[in-house]
Scaffold this active site. Structure first.
Site, PDB file in Angstrom:
ATOM      1  N   LYS A  57       4.754   4.514  -1.903  1.00  0.00           N
ATOM      2  CA  LYS A  57       5.094   5.917  -2.175  1.00  0.00           C
ATOM      3  C   LYS A  57       6.556   6.213  -1.859  1.00  0.00           C
ATOM      4  O   LYS A  57       7.207   6.991  -2.565  1.00  0.00           O
ATOM      5  CB  LYS A  57       4.186   6.837  -1.355  1.00  0.00           C
ATOM      6  CG  LYS A  57       2.704   6.755  -1.702  1.00  0.00           C
ATOM      7  CD  LYS A  57       1.892   7.715  -0.829  1.00  0.00           C
ATOM      8  CE  LYS A  57       0.429   7.769  -1.234  1.00  0.00           C
ATOM      9  NZ  LYS A  57      -0.336   6.555  -0.904  1.00  0.00           N
ATOM     10  N   MET A  73       0.840  -1.195   0.000  1.00  0.00           N
ATOM     11  CA  MET A  73       0.000   0.000   0.000  1.00  0.00           C
ATOM     12  C   MET A  73       0.887   1.263   0.000  1.00  0.00           C
ATOM     13  O   MET A  73       1.761   1.382  -0.839  1.00  0.00           O
ATOM     14  CB  MET A  73      -1.028  -0.066   1.122  1.00  0.00           C
ATOM     15  CG  MET A  73      -1.958  -1.299   0.908  1.00  0.00           C
ATOM     16  SD  MET A  73      -3.391  -1.411   1.971  1.00  0.00           S
ATOM     17  CE  MET A  73      -4.500  -0.258   1.158  1.00  0.00           C
ATOM     18  N   SER A  74       0.677   2.178   0.932  1.00  0.00           N
ATOM     19  CA  SER A  74       1.378   3.466   0.801  1.00  0.00           C
ATOM     20  C   SER A  74       2.876   3.406   1.062  1.00  0.00           C
ATOM     21  O   SER A  74       3.576   4.399   0.836  1.00  0.00           O
ATOM     22  CB  SER A  74       0.728   4.510   1.699  1.00  0.00           C
ATOM     23  OG  SER A  74      -0.566   4.786   1.226  1.00  0.00           O
ATOM     24  N   VAL A  75       3.381   2.277   1.514  1.00  0.00           N
ATOM     25  CA  VAL A  75       4.840   2.102   1.561  1.00  0.00           C
ATOM     26  C   VAL A  75       5.401   2.260   0.142  1.00  0.00           C
ATOM     27  O   VAL A  75       6.531   2.710  -0.053  1.00  0.00           O
ATOM     28  CB  VAL A  75       5.208   0.721   2.156  1.00  0.00           C
ATOM     29  CG1 VAL A  75       6.677   0.390   1.950  1.00  0.00           C
ATOM     30  CG2 VAL A  75       4.839   0.685   3.635  1.00  0.00           C
TER      31      VAL A  75
END
Lengths: 427, 427
Positions: free
Chosen positions: A139, A135-137
């Site tokens: 980014k 998921m946002s890791v």
């Protein structure tokens, strides 16, 4: 997603009750009808999510991030059972590191100290060779690639976004700089409030293919088409403050693709994955034309997430080489803007900042993190020479729920290491 | 697919003209509209297929076949340019090995002699770390797994199929044995004639997810549901002769899953992929509930296909261990039934037979093959101690087109090796 204002989460099955193995999901030939998980809305949430986040490629098309032909880098082992390290919660109750893993619905967790794997633990359907959705890791990987290109002079972060991607002229990014994108100080109308049927996240997720398309979907066909619909939040100017918006990473990915003339998956493979000696391929979720979900669609094995954490902890040096420039790591650790971060109101991240799509914490210990909303995390504590990577599938997408046990347990472990409480063998 | 009766193929762009790199497909951010390849019917054929077969996972959901945590087995290199080895075609023209690769639209080819990689060549978008769709080469992997389980006594091949999968009682397999499935002597109504809208292949492909669903599709939802619809060809009895039918492999996979209590992808990983020290993960295409396409949905890197070829050439011994029992390989090489094979009328495979889903050729040189209809192939010549693996994307699904240049070139190379024509360094 800033959902830190949600204070009263509903009750959910706990870590053990929601264990996807015990649930019997997707076991059998065929699995019983009530044990099948498909890429449909009903299966896209907790507790089915506990299976899905470790099996994304079975649900949607994906792009390979090759680990290449080179040798796999060594992760030396020095096992030590840290599961009973203690911390005290807000109510004054003593808990253990294991309690933290259960409270955060951990699927896999690895602790490294001075480059040695001290502790490694898997739950449910996860195992060492099974990728999990970061998921946002994601980014932070894309932000690092962007920062590398800036360091190499291939991207000028003071230039306008439209210098690289002219197509974005009429969007929120028409008057923004690359640096504003990298640090998420962009004023853009982008809501992730799923209770609002006009929230932009609906079109984002359905165009990117990360959410099944509803029967009446008539939004953008592809991620690129969606990005062209983004408009400025007229109430604000760019650079006023930090606004955490997933779409900024998609814009950065577009710039990176344009500059490198490569798919993001290929550039990530060549620039980081192969150099750090990843043991396994990673992968991105892709839309219907192969565009990677750069805001949250990355999947890796836990050990390779650990390798990247070690790359960052060691100022870019790993696997016998400078995988990424030391200046890129220093820029992340030292150049975040706390004043711009503060108005975002992250109660569990007071005094933090955000730089090149990394979350930067306590200066005194050189703390920084890549953070996914269901508990996925790369945590680096420079002073303790400690890296902790975690995949998780917490039912609630909230810092307020996930951070307190995580922060307390990680701090307790760091202190145990720093103050030599843990036996010498791991020091 | 027996399409060997097709004699007059239409004209197609040649290997170079149809090179997917030169076509510019899927290059750009985003790619130009006319350069985009999607999972739609129009893009599911030649020449787009030349890109798609090396990018299946970007188009459909897939299941991982993990290479595990163990060390990668060595493929020692002893390079020798065999591209100019000569052969003579039916018109008496002298051609080269390179001509053969072009004529067969080769995407990647590797020649091994005595376990050394003599030659390795990639075309178009293929490269050493990019998996390619194996199509019916898949069947030989699944047949080998079945034969292993028979050898280990976990499957009794004299038993009825319904002893393992009672659900099949009312299908064509209701009175068949496992051995008949393994050797494809099943009388089943299954047509792959795409010009017949009632051909079973339509429902097979759309239920398995290997073909995009047509808007009016109302057939079985899953591969399992499709298999339950298969009926006997009343004109024939099982065991009369060899009938090459892809669905037999799907039935075998069902038996394997039932007996091992594991997904096929997991069993293949544990039983073969990890033991032989594969360098990369492989993958299966899957249907909407994660069922692997065992008849043609396997994708591997070329080097790992070569490793498996060497496992087979060496009677199962590779990577310092007996990866599969020697008896399983011997059973394949020596127990095919030529009399049952002959009526199938494969003009290019006279005197061949079929055993455990392998094609068994000339006894004198210990020749056997795994064969995919667009030119994918594992070719073992025991006498020449030679293994050739090839991925290809020939426009025409036909033995008649593919076999003559392939067989002539492979034979020329084997002779060059056997008769010591090729320089000693590779001997």
């Amino acid at each position: 997603m800033d959902r830190s204002n949600i204070q009263d989460p509903p009750e959910y099955e706990d870590q053990e009750q929601s264990d996807p193995l015990k649930k019997g999901w997707m076991i059998g030939s065929p699995p019983p009808a009530d044990k099948i998980i498909k890429f449909i809305h009903e299966d896209n949430k907790f507790p089915q999510m506990r299976w899905s986040l470790a099996n994304i490629r079975q649900l949607v098309p994906t792009a390979q991030i090759s680990h290449g032909l080179g040798p796999i880098s060594n992760l030396p082992q020095r096992p030590h059972d840290i599961s009973q390290v203690q911390w005290v919660d807000a109510e004054g109750n003593t808990k253990t590191f294991m309690d933290m893993m259960n409270l955060t619905y951990t699927d896999g967790l690895m602790v490294l100290h001075k480059g040695h794997v001290v502790y490694e633990k898997y739950f449910g359907v996860m195992n060492p060779t099974k990728p999990h959705l970061a998921m946002s890791v994601t980014k932070s990987f894309v932000g690092t690639l962007g920062a590398i290109l800036v360091h190499e002079g291939k991207i000028d972060d003071t230039k306008q976004v439209i210098h690289y991607v002219p197509e974005l002229a009429r969007t929120a990014y028409g008057d923004a700089t690359v640096r504003q994108v990298l640090d998420m100080t962009i004023s853009v109308k982008y809501s992730e409030d799923y209770s609002d049927e006009n929230a932009e996240v609906w079109n984002y997720s359905q165009s990117a293919g990360s959410m099944p398309r509803l029967p009446d979907y008539d939004g953008p066909e592809t991620l690129y088409e969606f990005l062209l619909t983004l408009r400025k939040d007229k109430e604000h100017q760019h650079d006023e403050r930090f606004w955490y918006k997933t779409v900024n990473t998609e814009i950065l990915a577009w710039i990176i693709r344009r500059v490198t003339q490569k798919p993001l998956a290929v550039y990530l493979s060549e620039r980081i994955w192969q150099r750090m000696g990843a043991a396994d391929d990673a992968y991105f979720m892709v839309d219907s034309i192969g565009t990677e979900s750069a805001g949250g669609g990355f999947n890796t094995c836990l050990h390779d997430l650990a390798r990247f954490g070690e790359v960052m902890r060691n100022r870019g040096f790993f696997n016998g080489q400078q995988v990424i420039p030391a200046e890129v790591v220093d820029d992340i650790k030292f150049n975040g803007d706390k004043k711009k971060f503060e108005p975002a109101g992250y109660h569990t991240l007071e005094g933090w900042s955000y730089r090149n799509m990394w979350w930067v914490g306590e200066d005194a210990v050189g703390e920084f993190e890549a953070r996914g909303i269901h508990g996925q995390r790369i945590h680096v504590n420079t002073k303790a020479e400690m890296t902790i990577v975690r995949y998780a599938s917490h039912p609630y997408a909230s810092n307020i729920i996930n951070d307190p046990p995580t922060q307390a347990a990680y701090r307790a472990l760091a202190n145990a290491i720093i103050f030599d409480i843990i036996i010498e063998s791991i020091l």
